[in-house]
Structures are given as structure tokens and as C-alpha cells.
Scaffold this motif. Structure first.
Motif, PDB file in Angstrom:
ATOM      1  N   ALA A 168       0.699  -1.287  -0.001  1.00 53.34           N
ATOM      2  CA  ALA A 168      -0.009  -0.106  -0.045  1.00 53.34           C
ATOM      3  C   ALA A 168       0.792   1.163  -0.035  1.00 53.34           C
ATOM      4  O   ALA A 168       0.435   2.230   0.041  1.00 53.34           O
ATOM      5  CB  ALA A 168      -0.989   0.018   1.212  1.00 53.34           C
ATOM      6  N   HIS A 169       2.147   1.296   0.173  1.00 55.18           N
ATOM      7  CA  HIS A 169       3.026   2.459   0.012  1.00 55.18           C
ATOM      8  C   HIS A 169       4.333   2.053  -0.686  1.00 55.18           C
ATOM      9  O   HIS A 169       5.129   1.281  -0.008  1.00 55.18           O
ATOM     10  CB  HIS A 169       3.042   3.076   1.267  1.00 55.18           C
ATOM     11  N   SER A 216       3.002   6.268  -4.419  1.00 56.38           N
ATOM     12  CA  SER A 216       2.791   7.713  -3.703  1.00 56.38           C
ATOM     13  C   SER A 216       3.192   8.795  -4.770  1.00 56.38           C
ATOM     14  O   SER A 216       3.789   8.711  -5.640  1.00 56.38           O
ATOM     15  CB  SER A 216       3.672   7.788  -2.617  1.00 56.38           C
ATOM     16  N   SER A 219      -1.627   7.638  -5.124  1.00 54.94           N
ATOM     17  CA  SER A 219      -2.020   8.117  -4.102  1.00 54.94           C
ATOM     18  C   SER A 219      -1.206   9.210  -3.422  1.00 54.94           C
ATOM     19  O   SER A 219       0.215   9.146  -3.704  1.00 54.94           O
ATOM     20  CB  SER A 219      -2.040   7.138  -2.647  1.00 54.94           C
ATOM     21  N   GLY A 271      -6.018   7.860  -3.780  1.00 61.02           N
ATOM     22  CA  GLY A 271      -5.656   7.994  -2.362  1.00 61.02           C
ATOM     23  C   GLY A 271      -5.277   9.404  -2.047  1.00 61.02           C
ATOM     24  O   GLY A 271      -4.474   9.960  -2.775  1.00 61.02           O
ATOM     25  N   ASP A 304      -5.778   8.650   4.072  1.00 58.88           N
ATOM     26  CA  ASP A 304      -4.603   7.985   4.648  1.00 58.88           C
ATOM     27  C   ASP A 304      -3.922   8.753   5.567  1.00 58.88           C
ATOM     28  O   ASP A 304      -3.756  10.124   5.431  1.00 58.88           O
ATOM     29  CB  ASP A 304      -3.371   7.716   3.492  1.00 58.88           C
ATOM     30  N   ILE A 349      -7.527   4.563   5.911  1.00 60.17           N
ATOM     31  CA  ILE A 349      -6.240   3.624   6.339  1.00 60.17           C
ATOM     32  C   ILE A 349      -5.066   4.412   6.752  1.00 60.17           C
ATOM     33  O   ILE A 349      -4.949   5.827   6.748  1.00 60.17           O
ATOM     34  CB  ILE A 349      -5.983   3.194   4.788  1.00 60.17           C
ATOM     35  N   SER A 409      -1.590   3.715   5.678  1.00 60.18           N
ATOM     36  CA  SER A 409      -0.779   3.107   4.784  1.00 60.18           C
ATOM     37  C   SER A 409       0.417   2.489   4.872  1.00 60.18           C
ATOM     38  O   SER A 409       0.878   1.414   4.613  1.00 60.18           O
ATOM     39  CB  SER A 409      -0.771   3.914   3.208  1.00 60.18           C
ATOM     40  N   HIS A 410       1.143   3.245   5.866  1.00 62.21           N
ATOM     41  CA  HIS A 410       2.599   2.651   6.251  1.00 62.21           C
ATOM     42  C   HIS A 410       2.839   3.331   7.598  1.00 62.21           C
ATOM     43  O   HIS A 410       3.843   4.168   7.767  1.00 62.21           O
ATOM     44  CB  HIS A 410       3.727   3.012   5.263  1.00 62.21           C
ATOM     45  N   GLY A 419      -0.811  -0.612   7.300  1.00 66.76           N
ATOM     46  CA  GLY A 419       0.057  -1.114   6.584  1.00 66.76           C
ATOM     47  C   GLY A 419       1.620  -1.093   7.233  1.00 66.76           C
ATOM     48  O   GLY A 419       1.814  -0.131   7.651  1.00 66.76           O
ATOM     49  N   GLY A 437       2.462  -1.923   3.891  1.00 73.55           N
ATOM     50  CA  GLY A 437       2.665  -0.533   3.432  1.00 73.55           C
ATOM     51  C   GLY A 437       4.219  -0.255   3.615  1.00 73.55           C
ATOM     52  O   GLY A 437       4.407   0.395   4.272  1.00 73.55           O
ATOM     53  N   PHE A 447      -6.606  -4.904   2.651  1.00 79.33           N
ATOM     54  CA  PHE A 447      -6.751  -3.740   1.935  1.00 79.33           C
ATOM     55  C   PHE A 447      -7.584  -3.596   0.936  1.00 79.33           C
ATOM     56  O   PHE A 447      -8.239  -2.917   0.591  1.00 79.33           O
ATOM     57  CB  PHE A 447      -5.291  -3.456   1.517  1.00 79.33           C
TER      58      PHE A 447
END
Length: 345
Positions: A22-23, A61, A118, A142, A189, A210, A212-213, A242, A281, A335
Motif C-alpha cells: 500500500a505504499h 505515492s 495516492s 488515495g 490516509d 487507512i 498506509s505505512h 500497513g 505498506g 486492503f
């Protein structure tokens, strides 16, 4: 099972389930390398680890370095989108630009890598909410409101102490942008957002959110990690966090840290909120050269050596007794569930 057997089983699982990171700062690094004159970057640099790790989808990203702010933020954001989309267009048999869960699943079924976009900080839209719709039309789905700095929307969590006025939550513009993003069908996020902003988002958002990280502050006391209360609040909202592979968010002290330490964060989230709220993430950055004068942007080493080795985390989870079903949720299922509740065509 021995270590070799666990890795073999982990690699088999990665071939059988959908794996989503996710990242990853893909667009930023792709643009930087292209501007330095490198060619065939995706094929030679990024794709081999994705294939080795069985990665099916990655969220890239859109991140703008400090040296481009504020004047070039919009241009830099658009350049990253165009650079990545052009790469997808040049290699359609392998890459697929995705904006829905159905497109992610379709790409994976055909052996293609799904790519989503995102914001990691909303600097490219400045203070113009209309630009959010423009980026949405370009495929961005995102919205990370901030990176680790203050912008028009909110305050982030700096890596190092900075002299600034009192931190606050979302600004009035931040509230407007959040509402517009949810209207458009974009996920919100909260990674990099400060505590005040985090709780504003939880109160104001109408859909799951979320991180994400982000890892667990209970284990590593970094403001970039989430407290137990924040993790529970995120879970009650129906969201997912994440696991971040950067060492300063994984362990305390000089390390080295490994997949075992990252698995401790999986354990902690699963214990206090449920395995249904854990994802990947990984935020891998060891391969990225630091921009001139911005070495603090790369503050740590990755605890796993890139996407090709994420089966090490899966093997550790197997060693700890996680079932294949639970591991499949961590690798991507959670996710996908949340994105399915948020994204619209």
C-alpha cells in the motif's frame, strides 16, 4: 518446519494469493531516474523484485521533495503521474493502471502488476480544492493529507524536531478537502498525520480510513507510529494499517532489525485490534538516492531487502502459527476489502 521449508511455503503462498503493497515511492524514483538519463527503468530496476516477491499490486505515492516547494509542487506532482502512466502505456502486457478493486483483481489474474496512485502529502493541490478533482480524473485514488511537515491542510510528524508554532489538527481547508475526497471516492490516509489531525479525521470521515505505512508506537515510540488507542480507533472505523519496513519505525536502537521485528508489529495489531486490520505498506527506500541536501528523507535502512524478499515476513508469520487465510489478509486481502468499500469507478 525448518527455515528453508518455511520460506518455500511462504513463496508458494505468494504465488497463490493477491499481494498488495500500500505504499511505495515508485513514481518519485521513476521520475528522478528518468531525469538522470536512465532508460528501461521499470524493466531493469523495479520489475525483477516485484516478480520475485510475487507482488500483484503496488500503491505508488505522489511525493514532492522540499526543494520543489511551493512553486513547483503542482508541476512535480503532474510529472510523476505522467511518468508513471507513460511507463504503463509502454508495457501493457505487464503493467496495468488500476482505479478499482475489480481492475486490481483482473490485472493479477492476467499476470500483470496493478499500479495505483495516492498523494503522500497534498502539496500538489496547494489551497485549490478543484485540483483534487483534476488529479482524480488522472487516476489518483488515495489522499495522504500530509507528509512529515505542515501544509495548508494539517500538520505532519517531523522526523527531527523543528522550531514551529503549536501543532494543530485539520485546518478549515483540510476539512473541505477531506469531504471532497470522500465525495470523489478516494481513500483517506493518516500516515504522517499528527495525533490531533488523526482524531479529526476519525471524527469527520464517513468511510473507513487507512494508515498506509505506520507501525505501533507501543513498540517503537516514534510519532510516525500509531498508539494503541489510535489503532483501535482505526479498526473501529473499519480501516487497515500497513506495516512499514523502515528500521526506525520497526525497532529501538541501532539494530540491525529483521522480518522478525516487523512481525512483532503484526502481532501487536492483531492482538489489540484483530488480524483483519493489518496489511503491508512497506515504504522500501534503500534503493533511493537522497535528494541534494535532504539526507534526512532517508533516515533508516529497510528491515527486508526489497519486494523480492517479503516472503521472509510471511515465513516468520508461518513460524508464529498464522494460518494461510490470516496471512492472505495481511498480504492484501484486508486492503482489498477496505478499498472495495471506498473506491468508485
Amino acid at each position: 518446519m525448518g527455515k528453508t521449508d518455511l520460506l518455500t511455503e511462504a513463496e508458494r503462498i505468494h504465488r497463490e494469493v493477491l499481494v498488495l503493497d500500500a505504499h511505495f515511492d515508485l513514481a518519485m524514483d521513476l521520475l528522478d531516474r528518468t531525469e538522470r538519463g536512465e532508460t528501461n527503468v521499470f524493466r531493469t530496476v523495479f520489475d525483477p523484485p516485484f516478480r520475485e516477491g510475487g507482488v500483484d499490486c503496488v500503491v505508488s505515492s505522489i511525493f514532492v521533495s522540499q526543494r520543489f516547494l511551493p512553486e513547483q509542487a503542482l508541476r512535480r506532482g503532474l510529472d510523476q503521474v505522467e511518468c508513471l502512466r507513460r511507463e504503463v502505456e509502454h508495457w501493457p502486457e505487464r503493467l496495468a493502471f488500476c482505479t478499482t478493486v475489480e481492475e486490481i483483481r483482473s490485472a493479477a489474474a492476467s499476470g500483470r502488476l496493478g499500479i495505483m496512485l495516492s498523494f503522500e502529502g497534498a502539496e500538489p493541490i496547494g489551497n485549490d480544492t478543484r485540483l483534487l478533482s483534476v488529479f482524480h480524473r488522472l487516476g489518483v485514488r488515495g489522499l495522504g493529507l500530509v507528509w512529515s511537515r505542515r501544509n495548508y491542510l494539517a500538520d505532519g510528524c517531523p522526523f527531527n524536531p523543528v522550531k514551529a508554532g503549536k501543532a494543530g489538527g485539520l485546518t478549515d481547508l483540510g476539512v473541505k478537502v477531506l469531504r471532497e475526497a470522500e465525495r470523489l471516492g478516494m481513500w483517506i490516509d493518516v500516515s504522517h498525520l499528527n495525533d490531533e489531525g488523526f482524531y479529526d479525521v476519525m471524527e469527520l470521515s464517513k468511510k473507513p480510513v487507512i494508515a498506509s505505512h505506520s507501525n505501533c508506537r507501543n513498540l517503537v515510540p516514534s510519532p510516525r507510529n500509531l498508539t494503541d488507542d489510535q489503532i483501535r480507533t482505526l479498526a473501529k472505523k473499519g480501516g487497515v494499517m500497513g506495516m512499514n519496513g523502515c528500521s526506525i519505525f520497526v525497532g529501538n536502537g541501532p539494530g540491525p532489525f529483521t522480518a522478525r521485528d516487523l512481525a512483532d508489529h503484526v502481532d501487536h495489531v492483531a492482538k489489540i485490534a484483530g488480524i483483519e486490520h493489518v496489511g503491508l505498506g512497506l515504504d522500501f527506500c534503500d534503493g533511493f538516492p537522497a535528494p541534494p541536501g535532504e539526507s534526512d528523507l532517508l533516515p533508516s535502512r529497510d528491515v527486508i531487502a526489497g519486494h523480492g524478499r517479503i516472503s521472509e515476513l510471511t515465513a516468520e508469520l508461518l513460524h508464529r502459527g498464522y494460518s494461510k487465510n490470516h496471512i492472505s489478509l495481511v498480504l492484501g486481502g484486508n486492503f482489498l476489502r477496505v478499498l472495495g468499500e471506498i473506491l468508485v469507478s
